[in-house]
Design an enzyme around this catalytic site. Structure first.
Site, PDB file in Angstrom:
ATOM      1  N   GLU A 273       0.832  -1.210   0.000  1.00  0.00           N
ATOM      2  CA  GLU A 273       0.000   0.000   0.000  1.00  0.00           C
ATOM      3  C   GLU A 273       0.865   1.258   0.000  1.00  0.00           C
ATOM      4  O   GLU A 273       0.582   2.217  -0.710  1.00  0.00           O
ATOM      5  CB  GLU A 273      -0.947   0.011   1.195  1.00  0.00           C
ATOM      6  CG  GLU A 273      -1.865   1.223   1.202  1.00  0.00           C
ATOM      7  CD  GLU A 273      -2.875   1.219   2.329  1.00  0.00           C
ATOM      8  OE1 GLU A 273      -3.485   2.281   2.577  1.00  0.00           O
ATOM      9  OE2 GLU A 273      -3.069   0.169   2.978  1.00  0.00           O
ATOM     10  N   ARG A 351      -7.835   2.337  14.017  1.00  0.00           N
ATOM     11  CA  ARG A 351      -8.711   1.182  13.772  1.00  0.00           C
ATOM     12  C   ARG A 351      -8.647   0.195  14.943  1.00  0.00           C
ATOM     13  O   ARG A 351      -9.657  -0.422  15.293  1.00  0.00           O
ATOM     14  CB  ARG A 351      -8.358   0.499  12.450  1.00  0.00           C
ATOM     15  CG  ARG A 351      -9.367  -0.551  12.036  1.00  0.00           C
ATOM     16  CD  ARG A 351      -9.127  -1.064  10.629  1.00  0.00           C
ATOM     17  NE  ARG A 351      -9.643  -0.177   9.606  1.00  0.00           N
ATOM     18  CZ  ARG A 351     -10.870  -0.248   9.101  1.00  0.00           C
ATOM     19  NH1 ARG A 351     -11.725  -1.157   9.548  1.00  0.00           N
ATOM     20  NH2 ARG A 351     -11.253   0.580   8.151  1.00  0.00           N
ATOM     21  N   GLU A 740     -10.914  -8.145   4.451  1.00  0.00           N
ATOM     22  CA  GLU A 740     -10.358  -8.165   5.805  1.00  0.00           C
ATOM     23  C   GLU A 740     -11.258  -8.766   6.879  1.00  0.00           C
ATOM     24  O   GLU A 740     -10.756  -9.410   7.817  1.00  0.00           O
ATOM     25  CB  GLU A 740      -9.974  -6.737   6.217  1.00  0.00           C
ATOM     26  CG  GLU A 740      -8.855  -6.149   5.392  1.00  0.00           C
ATOM     27  CD  GLU A 740      -8.694  -4.648   5.619  1.00  0.00           C
ATOM     28  OE1 GLU A 740      -7.631  -4.260   6.120  1.00  0.00           O
ATOM     29  OE2 GLU A 740      -9.633  -3.900   5.297  1.00  0.00           O
TER      30      GLU A 740
END
Length: 784
Positions: A273, A351, A740
């Site tokens: 990423e 998160r 995910e």
């Protein structure tokens, strides 16, 4: 002498000499074809991955399969060998004198700005100070790969060493943080006050180690210079847009001079990423200097030592609860090993904090997170992005409470499940909350009670083999936590023969995104999927794209493709209505061309109602949530610690699936990767716990020292069911994200093992006997 007498051992001891038998795994997959889209071509059908056949035949091309370009050079990196220190001198004379070497390039050779990433805290090539073992100092370019690798070893670097922080423990002691120095906070109610008045409390700590991505294709890229400062990057990256921004920044040219193209990746899992950008940029600097194409392909050990892994976490928790098992308060402190620069560590921590409740309603929560700055390579995105770490701390706390109350873990979990309309600790109302349905269905499909009873009978009859059963749920928020990233784009062309070319902002890394986008386009245009093709992802076709990450790619790019196709379909409607019934698609398009109807369209989509602000503590954190439940049964060899997964039953809410075959494949893959995280894989670094290693050095490099799950680790029985009649109004064709959310369900294996060990401890007379709460059977009465 008298006769020797043989000692008669109990029959239950026979299990000490039994070996695991490994029959062929089997399973059942249960799904429903999307009922709302049954009339739309392709949508909801379990179609094969569009590249599957050429991939299994070895015909699919990856970066290092491409024939070398004319005058192409190959490269290798010069890396730091100490965890922290000043660079005194870099001497490349020895390398430059070697056969085939064309150049060495470092910080002084960058025309633009020596910087990568978005935070201004990371150099492409270290200029004065190195902050970890494996930090990029320079790049050697040669006529062959072998020449480049050998020459890189002959670049001499002299350092003046500085003290290093090498673990979360060291960082906490030194208060070495990245981002906000006071950390990041989510809260609801008054956790300290509720804790003080709680009937019972427990507190503890859960540690989750790092995890290597271990994508099959290592980090690699080609930089191809053009005229007038142009540069084309062929990369194995999840993030073409950041790639061109950083390369342009380094070369000192506008972004429109740089194009990044991605055909496919051999896996990514988050590791490509952001960290892939550094390697593309390094190759581009060399290519620009020499005016020749440069390819960079990392060896596995270099990739593992330099590109970062999943963040290791320590979670310290305290839980308040009633004597009948209702949770009243949770106080959590999360610490992550971020590495030496920010990269994505702050949103990873965000998160983690968002997920410390898992699926449980707790009236009072305080969750405080710190990203620890250490002298390690910057740890980065990995499937789940901090979510699994936060979820695991939540389940550790639940397990602890169950043991304290001496009740089965599943009883405590079921008693505290979220219900429709309740709010999370960050203020988001739960709508279309299906966790209760998934829990009941998984319990029934797995025949949970029967399994528990049979496992207890087995444990009574076997002293050295123990079976455990666990039932574990999950809730995973879907959205980029950075609001601006929740956008997608697409470009659709229809050619005069009726064939359709789609380009969108997402990248293909084996997860089947392109296949789903082809299905969306075919459905929107009403044509067979064979008419639709996706060639590659390219920044000169769709600009300003978000990375293929956060499980959002089907949502944002799927809607963009749908909107682009809908524009063309709307333009064609008057012509279609005027033509005779039975007119074919090809005839329609041929006629449309001569009627001068625009057969090309751009689509753009932004996710509405999303974006949490940590400063004001307001706004919805996610577009929606995905839910799932898994039941695992394991058998553990108490003498060796080896274990075998006898069965795994998963019920997953994927909304109305765009493609059940691909979604089930994603569930299988995520579960297996999670199984590696929680039960098998281990990163070993040179730190205070491993003083026999060179400081800051990764010992577990390559498959010889680092073990990921293999075929032998697959559950013997592996059943997956997609929850029926659970449409999601927030995404394309009522589907849900899939990449995910299933990963954490592998925690069911961990807690099943823990349940089995509780039975073994009971046989050994441990005080732990009868106090298991590990999701499956702790606290059940009767002989073990």
């Amino acid at each position: 002498g008298g006769e020797a007498k043989l000692l008669q051992l109990p029959k239950s001891y026979d299990s000490s000499v039994k070996q695991f038998q490994r029959p062929v795994s089997h399973g059942r997959q249960t799904f429903q074809v999307n009922p709302d889209s049954a009339h739309i071509k392709g949508i909801g059908q379990p179609l094969a991955h569009r590249s599957a056949h050429i991939q299994v035949a070895g015909e699919a091309e990856y970066i290092d399969d491409l024939p070398p370009k004319h005058r192409m050079l190959f490269s290798a990196l010069v890396l730091s060998t100490i965890p922290h220190g000043d660079i005194v001198r870099v001497d490349a004379k020895g390398a430059l004198a070697m056969p085939g070497v064309c150049g060495y390039f470092g910080a002084e050779d960058i025309k633009g700005v020596n910087e990568v990433g978005h935070w201004g805290d990371e150099e492409l090539f270290a200029s004065k100070t190195v902050h970890c073992v494996g930090q990029l100092i320079g790049i050697v370019v040669a006529e062959t790969q072998r020449q480049a690798v050998e020459a890189a070893q002959h670049v001499a670097v002299e350092y003046k060493q500085k003290p290093a922080v090498l673990s979360i423990k060291d960082a906490i002691k030194a208060k070495s943080w990245l981002g906000e120095q006071e950390g990041y906070l989510l809260s609801r109610g008054d956790a300290p006050k509720a804790m003080a008045s709680a009937e019972m409390t427990v507190e503890g700590e859960m540690r989750i180690g790092g995890q290597e991505h271990f994508y099959l294709e290592t980090q690699c890229s080609e930089a191809i210079p053009g005229e007038n400062g142009e540069m084309t990057i062929l990369a194995s990256t999840q993030n073409p847009n950041t790639t061109i921004e950083c390369v342009a920044h380094n070369l000192g040219v506008p972004v429109h001079k740089v194009v990044c193209k991605v055909k496919r990746m051999g896996g990514g899992f988050g590791g490509k990423e952001t960290r892939s950008v550094n390697y593309s940029a390094a190759a581009a600097v060399a290519a620009e200097k020499l005016g020749r194409p440069v390819r960079i392909v990392l060896d596995r050990n270099v990739d593992m030592a330099t590109s970062g892994q999943r963040h290791a976490f320590i979670g310290k928790y305290k839980v308040g609860f009633t004597k009948d098992g209702k949770l009243t308060a949770l106080d959590v402190r999360l610490y992550s090993n971020a590495g030496w620069c920010q990269d994505l560590s702050i949103p990873v921590m965000h998160r983690g904090l968002f997920h410390v409740d898992n699926v449980y309603y707790i009236p009072h929560i305080r969750a405080h997170g710190f990203a620890c700055k250490t002298n390690m390579p910057s740890h980065t995105a990995f499937r789940g992005f901090g979510g699994p770490q936060g979820l695991m701390v939540a389940e550790a706390a639940i397990d602890h409470v169950a043991r304290a109350l001496n009740i089965p873990g599943e009883v405590l979990r079921e008693k505290n499940l979220y219900k429709e309309g309740q709010t999370t600790h960050f203020g988001q109302v739960l709508t279309h909350c299906t966790v209760g349905r998934a829990w009941r269905e998984c319990k029934a499909r797995s025949q949970f009670e029967r399994r528990v009873k049979e496992a207890r009978q087995f444990n009574q009859e076997n002293r050295w083999r123990k079976r455990g059963v666990a039932l574990v749920p999950t809730k995973f928020g879907i959205a980029f936590t950075a609001k601006f990233m929740n956008q997608g784009g697409a470009l659709v062309h229809i050619y005069t023969d009726g064939s359709v070319l789609v380009t969108h902002g997402g990248t293909e890394m084996g997860q089947g995104l392109h296949t789903k986008m082809i299905q969306v386009a075919a459905g929107a245009l009403g044509v067979p999927i064979e008419y639709v093709h996706i060639a590659e992802t390219a920044t000169d076709k769709v600009p300003n794209t978000s990375p293929t990450a956060a499980s959002m790619s089907s949502d944002i790019n799927g809607m963009a493709v749908f909107l682009a196709c809908s524009k063309i379909a709307e333009r064609l409607k008057p012509l279609r209505d005027s033509m005779a019934e039975g007119t074919t698609w090809k005839e329609l398009i041929h006629k449309a061309y001569f009627e001068r109807i625009n057969l090309s369209a751009q689509g753009f989509y932004k996710v509405p109602d999303v974006g949490y602000d940590f400063k004001t503590r307001t706004g919805p954190g996610f577009s929606y949530f995905s839910y799932g439940v898994a039941c695992a049964e394991v058998e553990v060899d108490v003498l060796t610690g080896d274990h075998q997964i006898l069965s795994s039953h998963i019920v997953m809410d994927v909304g109305n699936s765009l493609n059940p075959a691909i979604d089930i494949g994603q569930i299988e893959g995520a579960f297996t990767q999670g199984m590696g995280l929680f039960t098998l894989e281990e990163m070993i670094w040179g730190d205070s716990d491993h003083k026999w290693l060179r400081p800051g050095t990764l010992m577990t490099q390559g498959p010889g020292a680092y073990k990921i799950p293999s075929f032998n680790d697959v559950p013997l029985e592996f059943n997956i069911s997609l929850l029926k009649n659970a449409p999601n109004p927030k995404a394309i064709h009522s589907s849900k994200a899939i990449g995910e959310p299933p990963l954490f369900l592998a925690a069911s294996v961990f807690y099943a093992i823990k349940d089995a060990l509780a039975q073994a401890r009971g046989d050994a007379g441990s005080c732990e006997e009868g106090k298991g709460g590990g999701g499956g059977g702790g606290g059940r009465k009767g002989p073990f």
